[in-house]
Design a protein around this motif. Structure first.
Motif, PDB file in Angstrom:
ATOM      1  N   HIS A  62       0.883  -1.156   0.000  1.00 25.78           N
ATOM      2  CA  HIS A  62       0.000   0.000   0.000  1.00 25.78           C
ATOM      3  C   HIS A  62       0.929   1.216   0.000  1.00 25.78           C
ATOM      4  CE1 HIS A  62      -2.275  -3.182   2.045  1.00 25.78           C
ATOM      5  NE2 HIS A  62      -3.369  -2.580   1.615  1.00 25.78           N
ATOM      6  N   GLY A  64       0.984   5.384   0.114  1.00 28.93           N
ATOM      7  CA  GLY A  64       0.167   6.570   0.345  1.00 28.93           C
ATOM      8  C   GLY A  64       1.003   7.735   0.807  1.00 28.93           C
ATOM      9  N   GLN A  65       0.411   8.901   0.781  1.00 29.04           N
ATOM     10  CA  GLN A  65       1.111  10.095   1.225  1.00 29.04           C
ATOM     11  C   GLN A  65       0.668  10.534   2.613  1.00 29.04           C
ATOM     12  OE1 GLN A  65      -0.116  11.773  -2.441  1.00 29.04           O
ATOM     13  NE2 GLN A  65       1.972  12.059  -3.135  1.00 29.04           N
ATOM     14  N   ASP A  66      -0.240   9.784   3.190  1.00 28.29           N
ATOM     15  CA  ASP A  66      -0.714  10.050   4.549  1.00 28.29           C
ATOM     16  C   ASP A  66      -0.238   8.896   5.429  1.00 28.29           C
ATOM     17  OD1 ASP A  66      -2.276  10.182   6.929  1.00 28.29           O
ATOM     18  OD2 ASP A  66      -3.835  11.285   5.858  1.00 28.29           O
ATOM     19  N   LEU A  69      -3.352   5.070   7.047  1.00 26.57           N
ATOM     20  CA  LEU A  69      -4.149   4.443   5.996  1.00 26.57           C
ATOM     21  C   LEU A  69      -5.613   4.475   6.380  1.00 26.57           C
ATOM     22  CD1 LEU A  69      -2.176   1.218   5.024  1.00 26.57           C
ATOM     23  CD2 LEU A  69      -2.204   3.418   3.873  1.00 26.57           C
ATOM     24  N   ASP A  70      -6.445   4.752   5.404  1.00 26.38           N
ATOM     25  CA  ASP A  70      -7.892   4.758   5.624  1.00 26.38           C
ATOM     26  C   ASP A  70      -8.517   3.854   4.572  1.00 26.38           C
ATOM     27  OD1 ASP A  70     -10.624   5.268   5.750  1.00 26.38           O
ATOM     28  OD2 ASP A  70     -10.343   7.395   6.208  1.00 26.38           O
ATOM     29  N   THR A  73     -11.864   5.389   2.833  1.00 30.52           N
ATOM     30  CA  THR A  73     -11.704   6.348   1.736  1.00 30.52           C
ATOM     31  C   THR A  73     -10.620   5.916   0.746  1.00 30.52           C
ATOM     32  OG1 THR A  73     -10.083   7.668   2.943  1.00 30.52           O
ATOM     33  CG2 THR A  73     -12.414   8.275   3.195  1.00 30.52           C
ATOM     34  N   LYS A  74      -9.875   4.872   1.093  1.00 33.24           N
ATOM     35  CA  LYS A  74      -8.789   4.345   0.251  1.00 33.24           C
ATOM     36  C   LYS A  74      -7.822   5.443  -0.167  1.00 33.24           C
ATOM     37  CE  LYS A  74      -8.605   0.442  -2.290  1.00 33.24           C
ATOM     38  NZ  LYS A  74      -8.857  -0.385  -3.403  1.00 33.24           N
ATOM     39  N   ASN A  75      -7.164   6.025   0.817  1.00 30.54           N
ATOM     40  CA  ASN A  75      -6.204   7.103   0.568  1.00 30.54           C
ATOM     41  C   ASN A  75      -4.813   6.556   0.218  1.00 30.54           C
ATOM     42  OD1 ASN A  75      -5.552   6.124   3.092  1.00 30.54           O
ATOM     43  ND2 ASN A  75      -5.229   8.140   4.007  1.00 30.54           N
ATOM     44  N   PHE A  76      -4.775   5.467  -0.523  1.00 30.47           N
ATOM     45  CA  PHE A  76      -3.533   4.813  -0.915  1.00 30.47           C
ATOM     46  C   PHE A  76      -3.770   4.072  -2.233  1.00 30.47           C
ATOM     47  CE2 PHE A  76      -6.016   1.965   1.669  1.00 30.47           C
ATOM     48  CZ  PHE A  76      -6.004   0.789   0.941  1.00 30.47           C
ATOM     49  N   LYS A  77      -2.689   3.602  -2.819  1.00 29.48           N
ATOM     50  CA  LYS A  77      -2.750   2.782  -4.037  1.00 29.48           C
ATOM     51  C   LYS A  77      -1.998   1.492  -3.769  1.00 29.48           C
ATOM     52  CE  LYS A  77      -4.426   5.954  -6.896  1.00 29.48           C
ATOM     53  NZ  LYS A  77      -5.810   6.107  -6.952  1.00 29.48           N
ATOM     54  N   GLU A 104       6.160   9.647   0.201  1.00 27.03           N
ATOM     55  CA  GLU A 104       5.212   8.544   0.344  1.00 27.03           C
ATOM     56  C   GLU A 104       5.619   7.547   1.419  1.00 27.03           C
ATOM     57  OE1 GLU A 104       5.219   7.449  -3.722  1.00 27.03           O
ATOM     58  OE2 GLU A 104       6.900   6.089  -3.547  1.00 27.03           O
TER      59      GLU A 104
END
Length: 112
Positions: A62, A64-66, A69-70, A73-77, A104
């Motif tokens: 995963h 993400g820039q946060d 992880l959520d 809301t899927k704040n990642f790829k 990231e």
């Protein structure tokens, strides 16, 4: 158990190898170890040392820039990366190679 089904993780200060094996290791439960000897690994297991000993294998991470992880809301790829390259990137203070942005975060699922 504590609030919301979370379990407290015991913290052990300066525990000996013998106590670790008999009191913690055999139980196979989470524990935080502080101030004890873990042998030569701290000096020996550099990024280069580990990378040289790992086989090439892609893992799905995963990215993400946060830092939080959520999954709602899927704040990642999801991204695939060689485990050795992941180790190199994750060990750097600032990345020059990245999927999206130099800041990231990488999260590796250890599931099968």
């Amino acid at each position: 158990m504590t609030d919301r089904g979370r379990q407290a993780v015991p913290v052990h200060e300066g525990i000996s190898d013998t106590d670790f094996r008999s009191l913690i290791g055999s139980r196979r439960e989470p524990a935080v170890l502080r101030g004890g000897s873990v042998g030569p690994c701290l000096g020996k297991w550099t990024v280069d040392y580990l990378v040289d000993r790992l086989d090439a294998r892609n893992v799905r991470v995963h990215v993400g820039q946060d830092p939080n992880l959520d999954f709602r809301t899927k704040n990642f790829k999801y991204c695939d990366i060689d485990i050795r390259e992941l180790l190199r990137r994750a060990s750097k203070e600032k990345n020059t190679d990245f999927f999206f942005d130099e800041s990231e975060y990488y999260y590796l699922s250890l599931g099968a």
